[in-house]
Scaffold this motif. Sequence first.
Motif, PDB file in Angstrom:
ATOM      1  N   UNK A 224       0.804  -1.214   0.000  1.00 21.92           N
ATOM      2  CA  UNK A 224       0.000   0.000   0.000  1.00 21.92           C
ATOM      3  C   UNK A 224       0.838   1.266   0.000  1.00 21.92           C
ATOM      4  N   UNK A 225       2.004   1.218   0.635  1.00 23.93           N
ATOM      5  CA  UNK A 225       2.881   2.397   0.654  1.00 23.93           C
ATOM      6  C   UNK A 225       3.357   2.734  -0.755  1.00 23.93           C
ATOM      7  N   UNK A 226       3.630   1.721  -1.539  1.00 25.45           N
ATOM      8  CA  UNK A 226       4.070   1.953  -2.918  1.00 25.45           C
ATOM      9  C   UNK A 226       2.922   2.485  -3.769  1.00 25.45           C
ATOM     10  N   UNK A 227       1.723   2.014  -3.485  1.00 26.60           N
ATOM     11  CA  UNK A 227       0.551   2.503  -4.215  1.00 26.60           C
ATOM     12  C   UNK A 227       0.219   3.931  -3.796  1.00 26.60           C
ATOM     13  N   UNK A 228       0.225   4.165  -2.476  1.00 24.37           N
ATOM     14  CA  UNK A 228      -0.166   5.469  -1.954  1.00 24.37           C
ATOM     15  C   UNK A 228       0.748   6.597  -2.382  1.00 24.37           C
ATOM     16  N   UNK A 229       2.019   6.291  -2.643  1.00 19.74           N
ATOM     17  CA  UNK A 229       2.963   7.325  -3.072  1.00 19.74           C
ATOM     18  C   UNK A 229       2.579   7.890  -4.436  1.00 19.74           C
ATOM     19  N   UNK A 230       1.855   7.103  -5.223  1.00 21.34           N
ATOM     20  CA  UNK A 230       1.517   7.501  -6.590  1.00 21.34           C
ATOM     21  C   UNK A 230       0.030   7.827  -6.752  1.00 21.34           C
ATOM     22  N   UNK A 231      -0.744   7.684  -5.684  1.00 22.52           N
ATOM     23  CA  UNK A 231      -2.184   7.834  -5.787  1.00 22.52           C
ATOM     24  C   UNK A 231      -2.580   9.294  -5.942  1.00 22.52           C
ATOM     25  N   UNK A 232      -3.529   9.550  -6.839  1.00 22.40           N
ATOM     26  CA  UNK A 232      -4.036  10.904  -7.057  1.00 22.40           C
ATOM     27  C   UNK A 232      -4.794  11.388  -5.828  1.00 22.40           C
ATOM     28  N   UNK A 233      -4.505  12.604  -5.315  1.00 23.95           N
ATOM     29  CA  UNK A 233      -5.168  13.091  -4.100  1.00 23.95           C
ATOM     30  C   UNK A 233      -6.685  13.135  -4.205  1.00 23.95           C
ATOM     31  N   UNK A 234      -7.212  13.586  -5.338  1.00 28.07           N
ATOM     32  CA  UNK A 234      -8.660  13.658  -5.499  1.00 28.07           C
ATOM     33  C   UNK A 234      -9.285  12.270  -5.479  1.00 28.07           C
ATOM     34  N   UNK A 235      -8.629  11.312  -6.150  1.00 26.34           N
ATOM     35  CA  UNK A 235      -9.114   9.941  -6.138  1.00 26.34           C
ATOM     36  C   UNK A 235      -9.089   9.371  -4.727  1.00 26.34           C
ATOM     37  N   UNK A 236      -8.018   9.654  -3.981  1.00 23.21           N
ATOM     38  CA  UNK A 236      -7.894   9.159  -2.615  1.00 23.21           C
ATOM     39  C   UNK A 236      -9.031   9.678  -1.743  1.00 23.21           C
ATOM     40  N   UNK A 237      -9.308  10.983  -1.826  1.00 24.99           N
ATOM     41  CA  UNK A 237     -10.401  11.543  -1.026  1.00 24.99           C
ATOM     42  C   UNK A 237     -11.740  10.915  -1.407  1.00 24.99           C
ATOM     43  N   UNK A 238     -11.957  10.720  -2.707  1.00 28.25           N
ATOM     44  CA  UNK A 238     -13.202  10.099  -3.144  1.00 28.25           C
ATOM     45  C   UNK A 238     -13.363   8.693  -2.608  1.00 28.25           C
ATOM     46  N   UNK A 239     -12.277   7.913  -2.621  1.00 23.61           N
ATOM     47  CA  UNK A 239     -12.324   6.556  -2.088  1.00 23.61           C
ATOM     48  C   UNK A 239     -12.622   6.566  -0.600  1.00 23.61           C
ATOM     49  N   UNK A 240     -12.004   7.484   0.121  1.00 23.92           N
ATOM     50  CA  UNK A 240     -12.218   7.587   1.561  1.00 23.92           C
ATOM     51  C   UNK A 240     -13.693   7.825   1.866  1.00 23.92           C
ATOM     52  N   UNK A 241     -14.292   8.787   1.179  1.00 24.57           N
ATOM     53  CA  UNK A 241     -15.687   9.147   1.440  1.00 24.57           C
ATOM     54  C   UNK A 241     -16.616   7.986   1.098  1.00 24.57           C
ATOM     55  N   UNK A 242     -16.408   7.351  -0.063  1.00 20.20           N
ATOM     56  CA  UNK A 242     -17.278   6.261  -0.489  1.00 20.20           C
ATOM     57  C   UNK A 242     -17.188   5.074   0.475  1.00 20.20           C
ATOM     58  N   UNK A 243     -15.964   4.670   0.808  1.00 25.83           N
ATOM     59  CA  UNK A 243     -15.780   3.529   1.705  1.00 25.83           C
ATOM     60  C   UNK A 243     -16.320   3.843   3.095  1.00 25.83           C
ATOM     61  N   UNK A 244     -16.022   5.031   3.599  1.00 26.05           N
ATOM     62  CA  UNK A 244     -16.458   5.380   4.943  1.00 26.05           C
ATOM     63  C   UNK A 244     -17.959   5.488   5.087  1.00 26.05           C
ATOM     64  N   UNK A 245     -18.625   6.165   4.154  1.00 22.80           N
ATOM     65  CA  UNK A 245     -20.080   6.307   4.223  1.00 22.80           C
ATOM     66  C   UNK A 245     -20.754   4.937   4.092  1.00 22.80           C
ATOM     67  N   UNK A 246     -20.260   4.110   3.190  1.00 25.38           N
ATOM     68  CA  UNK A 246     -20.850   2.784   2.998  1.00 25.38           C
ATOM     69  C   UNK A 246     -20.765   1.953   4.276  1.00 25.38           C
ATOM     70  N   UNK A 247     -19.614   1.994   4.911  1.00 22.61           N
ATOM     71  CA  UNK A 247     -19.434   1.206   6.146  1.00 22.61           C
ATOM     72  C   UNK A 247     -20.300   1.738   7.275  1.00 22.61           C
ATOM     73  N   UNK A 248     -20.364   3.073   7.415  1.00 23.34           N
ATOM     74  CA  UNK A 248     -21.159   3.663   8.493  1.00 23.34           C
ATOM     75  C   UNK A 248     -22.648   3.339   8.321  1.00 23.34           C
ATOM     76  N   UNK A 249     -23.126   3.439   7.094  1.00 28.48           N
ATOM     77  CA  UNK A 249     -24.550   3.144   6.844  1.00 28.48           C
ATOM     78  C   UNK A 249     -24.849   1.678   7.127  1.00 28.48           C
ATOM     79  N   UNK A 250     -23.960   0.787   6.716  1.00 24.02           N
ATOM     80  CA  UNK A 250     -24.169  -0.629   6.968  1.00 24.02           C
ATOM     81  C   UNK A 250     -24.179  -0.927   8.471  1.00 24.02           C
ATOM     82  N   UNK A 251     -23.352  -0.242   9.236  1.00 17.78           N
ATOM     83  CA  UNK A 251     -23.329  -0.446  10.684  1.00 17.78           C
ATOM     84  C   UNK A 251     -24.598   0.085  11.343  1.00 17.78           C
ATOM     85  N   UNK A 252     -25.110   1.202  10.825  1.00 18.45           N
ATOM     86  CA  UNK A 252     -26.340   1.762  11.379  1.00 18.45           C
ATOM     87  C   UNK A 252     -27.555   0.873  11.081  1.00 18.45           C
ATOM     88  N   UNK A 253     -27.517   0.222   9.908  1.00 16.31           N
ATOM     89  CA  UNK A 253     -28.626  -0.635   9.522  1.00 16.31           C
ATOM     90  C   UNK A 253     -28.526  -2.028  10.170  1.00 16.31           C
TER      91      UNK A 253
END
Length: 253
Positions: A224-253
């Motif tokens: 992951x460190x090798x991947x993260x060094x090259x990851x686009x910042x906008x893509x990274x933020x988008x992944x964070x939001x999508x993964x986090x919201x999905x997990x939180x909603x599933x936990x609430x349900x």
Amino acid sequence: MTGWEHLAVLGAGLGAGVMTSTVGVASLLSFPILVALGIPPVVANASNTVGLTPGAVTGSFGYRSELREHPVVTGTIVGTCAVGAVGGAVLLLALPPGVFEAVVPWLILGTCLLVGAQPRISRWLKTADAAPPDERTRLAPVTTFFSTLVGVYGGYFGAGSGVMMMAVLGFGSNLEFRILNALKTLAILASNLVASVIFIAVAELDWTAVLLLAAGSIVGGYAGARIGRRLNPTLLRGLIVVVGVSAAVSMLL
């Protein structure tokens, strides 16, 4: 656990290791799997923290060149997150399990909102800040305070603690994004390592889950460190939001 369940936990450790060094929300992948296998939430959380610590070690090693660029900031992150993690681990073990189950989804959702708004807030802060950009490469007292709070959260649960650290450093410094990603991984390591010592000493753990997660996360963290060094910042933020919201909603349900 059955053989297939062993493979599921091992795979979760591998994926979580990659996420530790990239997205910063590793527990959003591994923690729900442990709970789904019937492990009580608090036991699953403590086991997850201990099991993912090796992945944070290899991830931080993968970012070693970035971490050497600002040694004062690196030392501050280690110190504040380690101290905060003591308080977080104590809270997890001292509070009733129901508190943990009720508050975690909302903490994750709040983190995702913060990350989504970070570019706009960062632009506002840079406009309002009179200091030249090259002078904002050390942590101000308020940034150090929030870094400690991230350590508390990391010791308590940890899912999204890397996201929180990236947000804190993004608001309070002008460090390059690749360095923020490295510091985020180091913050996870500092929090997990201190909390793990406490959990091993006094908490109930599922050692099968711990060992399987550790085996997977060691490989995933370095990759992951090798991947993260090259990851686009906008893509990274988008992944964070999508993964986090999905997990939180599933936990609430």
